[in-house]
Design a protein around this motif. Structure first.
Motif, PDB file in Angstrom:
ATOM      1  N   ILE A  26       0.863  -1.198   0.000  1.00 18.56           N
ATOM      2  CA  ILE A  26       0.000   0.000   0.000  1.00 18.56           C
ATOM      3  C   ILE A  26       0.896   1.244   0.000  1.00 18.56           C
ATOM      4  O   ILE A  26       0.681   2.195  -0.759  1.00 18.56           O
ATOM      5  CB  ILE A  26      -0.948   0.002   1.221  1.00 18.56           C
ATOM      6  N   GLU A  27       1.929   1.212   0.834  1.00 12.14           N
ATOM      7  CA  GLU A  27       2.821   2.378   0.919  1.00 12.14           C
ATOM      8  C   GLU A  27       3.533   2.632  -0.409  1.00 12.14           C
ATOM      9  O   GLU A  27       3.610   3.775  -0.878  1.00 12.14           O
ATOM     10  CB  GLU A  27       3.856   2.148   2.031  1.00 12.14           C
ATOM     11  N   GLY A  53      -3.729   5.763  12.161  1.00 11.11           N
ATOM     12  CA  GLY A  53      -3.727   4.477  11.450  1.00 11.11           C
ATOM     13  C   GLY A  53      -2.428   4.347  10.686  1.00 11.11           C
ATOM     14  O   GLY A  53      -2.419   4.189   9.466  1.00 11.11           O
ATOM     15  N   ALA A  54      -1.316   4.433  11.403  1.00 11.69           N
ATOM     16  CA  ALA A  54       0.005   4.569  10.764  1.00 11.69           C
ATOM     17  C   ALA A  54       0.418   3.336   9.957  1.00 11.69           C
ATOM     18  O   ALA A  54       1.336   3.426   9.141  1.00 11.69           O
ATOM     19  CB  ALA A  54       1.054   4.866  11.834  1.00 11.69           C
ATOM     20  N   GLY A  55      -0.215   2.197  10.134  1.00  3.37           N
ATOM     21  CA  GLY A  55       0.094   1.008   9.322  1.00  3.37           C
ATOM     22  C   GLY A  55       1.532   0.565   9.518  1.00  3.37           C
ATOM     23  O   GLY A  55       1.972   0.273  10.629  1.00  3.37           O
ATOM     24  N   LEU A  78      -4.679   1.420  16.116  1.00  2.00           N
ATOM     25  CA  LEU A  78      -5.382   0.424  16.923  1.00  2.00           C
ATOM     26  C   LEU A  78      -4.444  -0.762  17.178  1.00  2.00           C
ATOM     27  O   LEU A  78      -4.457  -1.376  18.237  1.00  2.00           O
ATOM     28  CB  LEU A  78      -6.580  -0.049  16.087  1.00  2.00           C
ATOM     29  N   VAL A 116      -8.336   4.603   6.728  1.00  2.00           N
ATOM     30  CA  VAL A 116      -8.643   4.278   8.126  1.00  2.00           C
ATOM     31  C   VAL A 116     -10.150   4.376   8.375  1.00  2.00           C
ATOM     32  O   VAL A 116     -10.773   3.431   8.868  1.00  2.00           O
ATOM     33  CB  VAL A 116      -7.880   5.205   9.097  1.00  2.00           C
TER      34      VAL A 116
HETATM   35  C1  LIG Z   1      -5.486  -0.281   5.548  1.00  2.00           C
HETATM   36  S1  LIG Z   1      -4.405   0.118   6.857  1.00  2.00           S
HETATM   37  C2  LIG Z   1      -3.675   1.633   6.237  1.00  2.00           C
HETATM   38  C3  LIG Z   1      -2.352   1.939   6.853  1.00  2.00           C
HETATM   39  C4  LIG Z   1      -1.729   3.275   6.459  1.00  2.00           C
HETATM   40  N1  LIG Z   1      -2.592   4.384   6.847  1.00  2.00           N
HETATM   41  C5  LIG Z   1      -1.434   3.345   4.991  1.00  2.00           C
HETATM   42  O1  LIG Z   1      -2.275   3.821   4.218  1.00  2.00           O
HETATM   43  O2  LIG Z   1      -0.331   2.929   4.579  1.00  2.00           O
HETATM   44  C6  LIG Z   1      -5.481   0.730   8.129  1.00  2.00           C
HETATM   45  C7  LIG Z   1      -4.753   1.038   9.422  1.00  2.00           C
HETATM   46  O3  LIG Z   1      -5.671   1.689  10.292  1.00  2.00           O
HETATM   47  C8  LIG Z   1      -5.619   1.072  11.580  1.00  2.00           C
HETATM   48  N2  LIG Z   1      -6.951   1.247  12.209  1.00  2.00           N
HETATM   49  C9  LIG Z   1      -8.105   0.617  11.880  1.00  2.00           C
HETATM   50  N3  LIG Z   1      -9.114   1.046  12.657  1.00  2.00           N
HETATM   51  C10 LIG Z   1      -8.580   1.974  13.503  1.00  2.00           C
HETATM   52  C11 LIG Z   1      -9.114   2.769  14.561  1.00  2.00           C
HETATM   53  N4  LIG Z   1     -10.409   2.679  14.905  1.00  2.00           N
HETATM   54  N5  LIG Z   1      -8.290   3.619  15.226  1.00  2.00           N
HETATM   55  C12 LIG Z   1      -6.969   3.692  14.904  1.00  2.00           C
HETATM   56  N6  LIG Z   1      -6.400   2.955  13.906  1.00  2.00           N
HETATM   57  C13 LIG Z   1      -7.196   2.102  13.220  1.00  2.00           C
HETATM   58  C14 LIG Z   1      -5.236  -0.371  11.305  1.00  2.00           C
HETATM   59  O4  LIG Z   1      -4.660  -1.014  12.438  1.00  2.00           O
HETATM   60  C15 LIG Z   1      -4.252  -0.208  10.144  1.00  2.00           C
HETATM   61  O5  LIG Z   1      -2.935   0.013  10.589  1.00  2.00           O
END
Ligand SMILES: C[S@@+](CC[C@H](N)C(=O)[O-])C[C@H]1O[C@@H](n2cnc3c(N)ncnc32)[C@H](O)[C@@H]1O
Length: 275
Positions: A26-27, A53-55, A78, A116
């Protein structure tokens, strides 16, 4: 049909190794557009930023570099297991749910989220929490996937076109069952306005890519992670899933994948009685 609606994040049960590879893909695919937009929004040295949602952490690390040693970055997730490169002097990692976690009011110059809120059922609560954390004059950039226009474009074996089409309809059906708002990305500019943001703008970009590309590899992983749920949701069979996944390796099959919609806006000045 028994699908667990309480499990908010659809990729919770994926194995650690494959989830890390998926996040890194994704990155690789989407970081260039994200970085270009963040630069346009004036991210600069000394800024205080929130990455939600730093992934796997690439955007968070890039922002740390841009804001420099006089800036600060808070990254929340999360499930922060996959975040790497956390040993940065201007970085703080927090674990939590963006709907429920306490964020300092009026602190951040810039808040960014990518993919996110599509996973968050009470996204209005999350947006309200983020907006209260923005400094007056601060900016928010939200990038979400729009799944409504996904479709096979050219399938080498035309008899598989209908299967591919069924898979994308199956994704929308699964969203319905899980109460995911499939249209959240296209509604985001309006949602930002409803939450009081000013100068709201948006841009959309859709990927047309062949089997074997990074996009196809990432989608293959995403859809194989949720295959069981897709089948349980009732629109696709195990054989459909198998054919779809095989086509993600076929360089002569092209797919119009989801669009990424970026929406951004600015928080206005505080009213005098709110200071
Ligand atoms: C699809 S990944 C995207 C990661 C990153 N933002 C990227 O685009 O490369 C979604 C991320 O959001 C986090 N996430 C999902 N629901 C969340 C919540 N309610 N609060 C915080 N983080 C959340 C997940 O753990 C995951 O790391």
């Amino acid at each position: 049909m028994s699908l667990n609606l309480e499990q908010d994040y659809i990729f919770t049960n994926t194995t650690a190794d494959s989830e890390l590879v998926r996040l890194q893909l994704i990155e690789e695919i989407f970081d260039p557009a994200t970085f270009a937009q963040l630069k346009k929004m004036g991210l600069s040295q000394g800024n205080t930023c929130l990455e939600v949602g730093a992934g796997a952490g690439s955007v968070m690390r890039w922002i740390c570099d841009r804001v420099g040693e006089t800036g600060q970055v808070v990254a929340v997730d999360l499930d922060p297991r996959f975040i790497s490169g956390t040993e940065l002097p201007n970085l703080e990692i927090r674990q939590g749910d963006i709907c429920a976690m306490d964020l300092e009011p009026n602190r951040y110059d810039l808040i960014h989220l990518r993919y996110v809120l599509v996973h968050v059922q009470d996204y209005n609560k999350a947006i309200a929490n983020l907006v209260q954390a923005l400094k007056p004059g601060g900016k928010i950039l939200i990038e979400e996937p729009d799944f409504l226009d996904q479709a096979p474009a050219a399938v080498e074996d035309a008899s598989k076109f209908a299967v591919m089409d069924r898979m994308f309809k199956g994704v929308l059906k699964l969203h319905q069952v899980l109460q995911v708002n499939s249209a959240i990305a296209r509604q985001m500019p309006s949602l930002l306005q409803q939450h009081g943001l000013q100068n709201v703008s948006a841009a959309a970009a859709q990927k047309l890519a062949p089997g074997g590309s990074k996009m196809a590899r990432m989608m293959k992983m995403s859809l194989s992670h949720i295959a069981e749920k897709l089948i349980k949701a009732g629109t696709v069979s195990a054989q459909d899933v198998e054919i779809f996944l095989q086509e993600q390796d076929n360089p002569r099959t092209w797919v119009l994948y989801y669009s990424t919609i970026a929406a951004w806006g600015t928080k206005g000045a505080l009213k005098p009685n709110a200071r």
